[in-house]
Write a protein that holds these residues in place. Structure first.
Motif, PDB file in Angstrom:
ATOM      1  N   CYS A 394       3.551   3.463   7.690  1.00 36.32           N
ATOM      2  CA  CYS A 394       3.093   3.031   6.372  1.00 36.32           C
ATOM      3  C   CYS A 394       4.219   3.311   5.372  1.00 36.32           C
ATOM      4  N   VAL A 395       4.648   2.285   4.659  1.00 37.02           N
ATOM      5  CA  VAL A 395       5.847   2.434   3.832  1.00 37.02           C
ATOM      6  C   VAL A 395       5.655   1.818   2.450  1.00 37.02           C
ATOM      7  N   LEU A 396       6.461   2.321   1.511  1.00 37.51           N
ATOM      8  CA  LEU A 396       6.591   1.778   0.166  1.00 37.51           C
ATOM      9  C   LEU A 396       8.055   1.407  -0.047  1.00 37.51           C
ATOM     10  N   TRP A 397       8.295   0.380  -0.862  1.00 35.05           N
ATOM     11  CA  TRP A 397       9.659  -0.081  -1.124  1.00 35.05           C
ATOM     12  C   TRP A 397      10.228   0.592  -2.372  1.00 35.05           C
ATOM     13  N   HIS A 398      11.426   1.181  -2.217  1.00 36.69           N
ATOM     14  CA  HIS A 398      12.118   1.783  -3.345  1.00 36.69           C
ATOM     15  C   HIS A 398      13.185   0.818  -3.834  1.00 36.69           C
ATOM     16  N   ASP A 399      12.991   0.299  -5.051  1.00 38.08           N
ATOM     17  CA  ASP A 399      13.941  -0.680  -5.591  1.00 38.08           C
ATOM     18  C   ASP A 399      15.332  -0.080  -5.785  1.00 38.08           C
ATOM     19  N   SER A 400      15.397   1.153  -6.241  1.00 44.59           N
ATOM     20  CA  SER A 400      16.695   1.761  -6.524  1.00 44.59           C
ATOM     21  C   SER A 400      17.503   1.965  -5.249  1.00 44.59           C
ATOM     22  N   LYS A 401      16.847   2.337  -4.173  1.00 46.64           N
ATOM     23  CA  LYS A 401      17.535   2.581  -2.899  1.00 46.64           C
ATOM     24  C   LYS A 401      17.561   1.348  -2.002  1.00 46.64           C
ATOM     25  N   GLU A 403      15.270   0.348   0.027  1.00 44.93           N
ATOM     26  CA  GLU A 403      14.925   0.913   1.322  1.00 44.93           C
ATOM     27  C   GLU A 403      13.443   1.243   1.378  1.00 44.93           C
ATOM     28  N   TRP A 404      12.904   1.219   2.604  1.00 45.75           N
ATOM     29  CA  TRP A 404      11.520   1.620   2.816  1.00 45.75           C
ATOM     30  C   TRP A 404      11.420   3.140   2.877  1.00 45.75           C
ATOM     31  N   SER A 405      10.289   3.657   2.387  1.00 41.18           N
ATOM     32  CA  SER A 405      10.054   5.091   2.408  1.00 41.18           C
ATOM     33  C   SER A 405       8.606   5.359   2.798  1.00 41.18           C
ATOM     34  N   THR A 406       8.392   6.438   3.556  1.00 40.91           N
ATOM     35  CA  THR A 406       7.039   6.808   3.968  1.00 40.91           C
ATOM     36  C   THR A 406       6.409   7.835   3.034  1.00 40.91           C
ATOM     37  N   LYS A 407       7.111   8.173   1.967  1.00 40.09           N
ATOM     38  CA  LYS A 407       6.596   9.171   1.040  1.00 40.09           C
ATOM     39  C   LYS A 407       5.294   8.688   0.402  1.00 40.09           C
ATOM     40  N   ASP A 408       4.356   9.603   0.229  1.00 37.65           N
ATOM     41  CA  ASP A 408       3.062   9.345  -0.422  1.00 37.65           C
ATOM     42  C   ASP A 408       2.124   8.506   0.435  1.00 37.65           C
ATOM     43  N   CYS A 409       2.422   8.317   1.710  1.00 40.94           N
ATOM     44  CA  CYS A 409       1.556   7.514   2.589  1.00 40.94           C
ATOM     45  C   CYS A 409       1.233   8.267   3.872  1.00 40.94           C
ATOM     46  N   VAL A 410       0.023   8.057   4.357  1.00 38.69           N
ATOM     47  CA  VAL A 410      -0.379   8.562   5.665  1.00 38.69           C
ATOM     48  C   VAL A 410      -0.967   7.397   6.442  1.00 38.69           C
ATOM     49  N   LYS A 411      -0.957   7.505   7.762  1.00 43.54           N
ATOM     50  CA  LYS A 411      -1.453   6.415   8.599  1.00 43.54           C
ATOM     51  C   LYS A 411      -2.587   6.900   9.489  1.00 43.54           C
ATOM     52  N   GLU A 412      -3.391   5.937   9.930  1.00 41.29           N
ATOM     53  CA  GLU A 412      -4.489   6.232  10.848  1.00 41.29           C
ATOM     54  C   GLU A 412      -4.892   4.942  11.537  1.00 41.29           C
ATOM     55  N   MET A 413      -5.597   5.075  12.645  1.00 36.77           N
ATOM     56  CA  MET A 413      -6.149   3.922  13.353  1.00 36.77           C
ATOM     57  C   MET A 413      -7.639   3.891  13.093  1.00 36.77           C
ATOM     58  N   SER A 414      -8.105   2.809  12.462  1.00 35.33           N
ATOM     59  CA  SER A 414      -9.512   2.728  12.082  1.00 35.33           C
ATOM     60  C   SER A 414     -10.387   2.516  13.303  1.00 35.33           C
ATOM     61  N   THR A 415     -11.681   2.714  13.118  1.00 35.66           N
ATOM     62  CA  THR A 415     -12.638   2.539  14.212  1.00 35.66           C
ATOM     63  C   THR A 415     -12.747   1.088  14.640  1.00 35.66           C
ATOM     64  N   THR A 416     -12.353   0.150  13.771  1.00 28.97           N
ATOM     65  CA  THR A 416     -12.406  -1.275  14.106  1.00 28.97           C
ATOM     66  C   THR A 416     -11.124  -1.743  14.779  1.00 28.97           C
ATOM     67  N   ALA A 428       3.755   2.174 -11.177  1.00 27.30           N
ATOM     68  CA  ALA A 428       2.870   1.063 -11.504  1.00 27.30           C
ATOM     69  C   ALA A 428       3.130  -0.157 -10.620  1.00 27.30           C
ATOM     70  N   ASN A 429       4.396  -0.437 -10.328  1.00 30.98           N
ATOM     71  CA  ASN A 429       4.744  -1.600  -9.510  1.00 30.98           C
ATOM     72  C   ASN A 429       5.108  -1.137  -8.106  1.00 30.98           C
ATOM     73  N   ILE A 430       4.319  -1.517  -7.139  1.00 34.98           N
ATOM     74  CA  ILE A 430       4.477  -0.991  -5.790  1.00 34.98           C
ATOM     75  C   ILE A 430       4.483  -2.140  -4.785  1.00 34.98           C
ATOM     76  N   ASN A 431       5.382  -2.058  -3.802  1.00 34.28           N
ATOM     77  CA  ASN A 431       5.419  -2.987  -2.687  1.00 34.28           C
ATOM     78  C   ASN A 431       5.055  -2.228  -1.408  1.00 34.28           C
ATOM     79  N   PHE A 432       3.950  -2.658  -0.783  1.00 37.03           N
ATOM     80  CA  PHE A 432       3.448  -1.988   0.410  1.00 37.03           C
ATOM     81  C   PHE A 432       3.744  -2.827   1.649  1.00 37.03           C
ATOM     82  N   ALA A 433       3.892  -2.143   2.765  1.00 37.28           N
ATOM     83  CA  ALA A 433       4.022  -2.846   4.041  1.00 37.28           C
ATOM     84  C   ALA A 433       3.674  -1.894   5.174  1.00 37.28           C
TER      85      ALA A 433
END
Length: 779
Positions: A394-401, A403-416, A428-433
């Protein structure tokens, strides 16, 4: 696993033809009707008119009677009609496209086009202009009228450089013209260069930099969608600053409109919610489509005003779903941009090698917002059935770098069964992937498995007996025939044993996938097991002994040829030594070059496959790659040997089948024995492998099935055939089949020396070499 002899030769997994399976792509067409409620306003402004409409998708629970009436290619799934892209409605009867225009009534001809998308005219700029081959015009398929809007014409002398210069200080009407011209100039993604992409990104950023009129915004979004269709290789040389400015302009666009707005093009969607009511949760859902692209009916935005209010879950019918949850309700604007792939987010740490889409969603949230969390879900599966999810991040995009970063994100596999990310960003402006890593998803059919196991096992026994028999009876035949046959049996036996016990990559087959709990940016989207050396060693040995087998087969054919050409003296005395050097040395040279030039400890798949311990032959997109060692390290040397052996068989058959006028009828060899003799030589020369090349070029499924069975039967039992024709028949008849016809050609197999001298002159002894006919052993 299916017939593994096929894998050795063609590396083609044949279970789909053999078992007649139907492969279901995870991107099957879907028009979701069940449990959907939405109310979205689509506003389109053109130079001639302004139209506002309200598109509503309401909850519809279809009964089986209605659902069974799915039309226009739709099919029933889970009580819902799943429709192709160009149809919608409960039974797929609502047109979702504009019909092709008629040249007699219109200036330009536009093809059938989906609603909300631009069509390019079939008429193109003429040769001699800067835009030769580019469409002269484009037209938008209006979502309200289901017909094309007035066309936007292109000046065939206009270029992106000219537009970039003239756009500054232009009026709204001029910008509209330049925006439509940019859209037409980028409408053929295959012709886009890194320079074109950079210039188009700069132009689009300027067009979206201020309060943009709707018709300009529609053309700009269409241009961006077309840029996202360019080859990923082109983006390595693109000015990333221009791309970064473009993504920021698109975020601003999502908040510029005065009402809830949805702009959708095949590769991107822009959605905004105006703060006209209290908002506590926002959910964006992208549904699966036939062509894995976006259309308006498959982009859904829901919002809730209370914390405990349930938003539609849509079960497993979506490709991506993002939910933004706030700590308190507010009435400010929220904008969302959805990208069909990550072309605009080029990472240095994460490299893509698979043709797998990674959608990116951008959220433009209010300043000083009280964000609880952002939840992002994607199906934990690949659109490619040969790949399965190994891990994800789980990553967020840092415009200044950049680059993708995993900071502030955790991952899990849902029951579905969805890959789920939960992030708490502080901007305020966030790019998720979600960056996914895939490994091979290998499924094995047992249809022809026992043909391989049984045939190879019996062949090993037959070859061992044949080799022992050749050694025991070596005094009754010349040195060369025994040497050749024994080495053929030896190399083929070792190959069969390696094939039975070593072809499967046990590491790949036995390891169970377990997702890592650590959230780290992967290096690539393709995961491969670290090389422990075992599978690579087996691959090299298989390649060596199979090439050695064919080399000795070819030498056997050369020996037969020399016997025909030298009927008196027989095989030259130097032949056995040369045969030993070539038979074992040539394969070693080929294997050494293959292994040394393609194998790396960190990249073992340059030399071998991942599924089986055999030579690599496909690129990451599953296309045959002539640079892989399968082609030049096996198929090419093999085809040269097979051509040589085929020529030898024709030469042999011609000589044994022609009538010798010096023989009377009582001494002629029967046709049956001549044919059996030729067949025996064909078996020893390994010519049944020619069916593998026919299988490579065959496209008809029934023929491929027949050829695969023939290939497996002939080549897994080649050792048995040699035993029957060269050992068992010799024991029973004291004369191998291949030798029954050699009487006609007067081929001798033993050299005997006779001393001749003139009568009464003993001192004038002269020695001549003659031969005696001995048919008790193969040549």
């Amino acid at each position: 696993m299916d017939c593994r002899m096929l894998i050795i030769f063609t590396s083609v997994v044949f279970e789909q033809v053999w078992t007649n399976q139907t492969v279901i792509n995870s991107t099957q067409p879907i028009q979701l009707i069940n449990n959907i409620t939405a109310s979205t306003t689509v506003k389109i402004n053109t130079s001639n008119r302004q139209t506002t409409t309200k598109r509503s998708i309401t909850s519809a629970h279809l009964n089986t009677t209605v659902a069974n009436q799915c039309q226009n290619g739709g099919h029933l799934t889970g009580g819902v009609c799943l429709c192709p892209d160009d149809w919608s409605g409960p039974t797929c009867t609502t047109k979702n496209f504009c019909e092709q225009t008629n040249t007699e009534k219109n200036k330009y001809t536009f093809p059938k086009t989906l609603l909300g998308q631009f069509a390019s005219s079939k008429e193109q700029c003429q040769l001699g202009t800067p835009n030769a081959g580019i469409p002269k015009s484009s037209a938008l398929c209006n979502t309200i009228t289901h017909s094309f809007d007035p066309s936007n014409d292109l000046d065939c002398l206009l270029t992106l450089d000219t537009i970039n210069i003239n756009i500054y200080g232009s009026s709204v009407q001029q910008k509209n013209k330049l925006a439509s011209s940019t859209q037409i100039l980028t409408s053929i993604p295959e012709r886009l260069t890194p320079y074109n992409i950079t210039k188009a990104a700069e132009i689009t950023s300027i067009l979206l930099s201020s309060d943009t009129k709707m018709d300009i915004a529609v053309s700009a979004v269409a241009t961006v969608s077309q840029l996202l269709s360019a080859s990923p290789m082109k983006y390595s040389d693109v000015d990333h600053k221009a791309i970064a400015n473009l993504t920021k302009s698109l975020q601003k666009l999502s908040l510029q409109k005065d009402s809830n707005t949805l702009l959708v093009q095949p590769n991107m969607a822009v959605q905004s919610i105006k703060g006209q009511t209290q908002i506590r949760q926002v959910q964006l859902t992208s549904f699966k489509g036939e062509n894995d692209t976006f259309i308006p009916d498959r982009i859904k935005l829901d919002y809730a005003t209370h914390e405990n209010e349930n938003l539609p879950q849509h079960q497993n019918y979506f490709d991506l779903q993002m939910k933004v949850i706030f700590k308190e309700a507010f009435n400010k604007d929220v904008g969302i941009v959805l990208y069909e792939n990550d072309q605009f987010f080029q990472s240095q740490s994460f490299k893509s090698s698979l043709d797998i889409k990674r959608r990116v969603v951008s959220a433009n949230l209010p300043e000083n917002h009280e964000l609880n969390e952002v939840e992002l879900k994607v199906p934990a599966q690949s659109t490619d059935s040969s790949k399965s999810l190994h891990n994800f991040a789980c990553v967020l995009w840092h415009d200044s770098k950049q680059e993708w970063s995993t900071k502030d994100c955790v991952k899990e596999m849902s029951t579905t069964g969805h890959a789920t990310c939960r992030c708490k960003p502080n901007q305020a402006n966030i790019n998720f992937a979600i960056l996914m890593t895939f490994s091979g998803n290998y499924q094995y059919s047992e249809a022809l498995h026992w043909i391989s196991i049984t045939g190879c096992s019996l062949s090993v026994v037959g070859l061992a007996i044949t080799a022992v028999y050749q050694v025991v009876t070596r005094k009754s035949r010349g040195g060369s025939p025994t040497l050749l046959v024994v080495n053929v049996c030896l190399s083929m036996t070792i190959f069969y044993l390696l094939f039975i016990f070593g072809i499967n990559n046990t590491d790949q087959h036995m390891k169970a996938v377990k997702f890592s709990e650590e959230n780290m940016v992967p290096e690539s989207d393709h995961y491969q097991e670290p090389d422990n050396g075992h599978c690579t060693a087996v691959t090299a040995l298989l390649q060596y002994f199979l090439l050695a087998t064919f080399t000795w087969n070819t030498l056997y054919g050369a020996n037969v040829y020399l016997l025909f050409k030298n009927k008196v003296s027989g095989t030259p005395q130097w032949f056995p030594k040369v045969a030993l050097a070539v038979g074992w040395g040539l394969p070693a040279v080929i294997v050494g070059i293959s292994l040394g030039s393609t194998y790396r400890v960190k990249e073992p798949l340059g030399y071998r496959q991942e599924e089986f311990c055999w030579l690599a032959f496909l690129d990451q997109k599953h296309n045959f790659d002539m640079r892989k060692p399968m082609f030049w390290g096996f198929l090419l040397p093999l085809v040269i040997m097979l051509i040589s052996n085929t020529a030898m068989l024709l030469f042999f058959s011609h000589n044994v089948c022609r009538t010798n006028p010096n023989l009377n009828k009582s001494r002629e060899t029967p046709l049956k024995k001549k044919l059996l003799s030729s067949f025996s030589l064909a078996v020893m020369l390994g010519l049944s492998w020619v069916t593998g090349y026919i299988l490579l070029i065959s496209q008809e499924k029934t023929l491929k099935l027949i050829l695969s069975v023939v290939f497996c039967l002939c080549n897994t039992t080649q050792g048995i055939q040699i035993f029957i024709l060269f050992t068992l028949k010799s024991i029973l008849n004291k004369k191998p089949a291949i030798l029954d016809t050699m009487h006609v050609a007067q081929i001798s197999l033993h050299r005997k020396t006779f001393s001749l001298w003139k009568v009464n002159i003993p001192e004038s002894r002269e020695t001549y070499t003659s031969t005696d006919l001995d048919f008790s052993s193969p040549p």
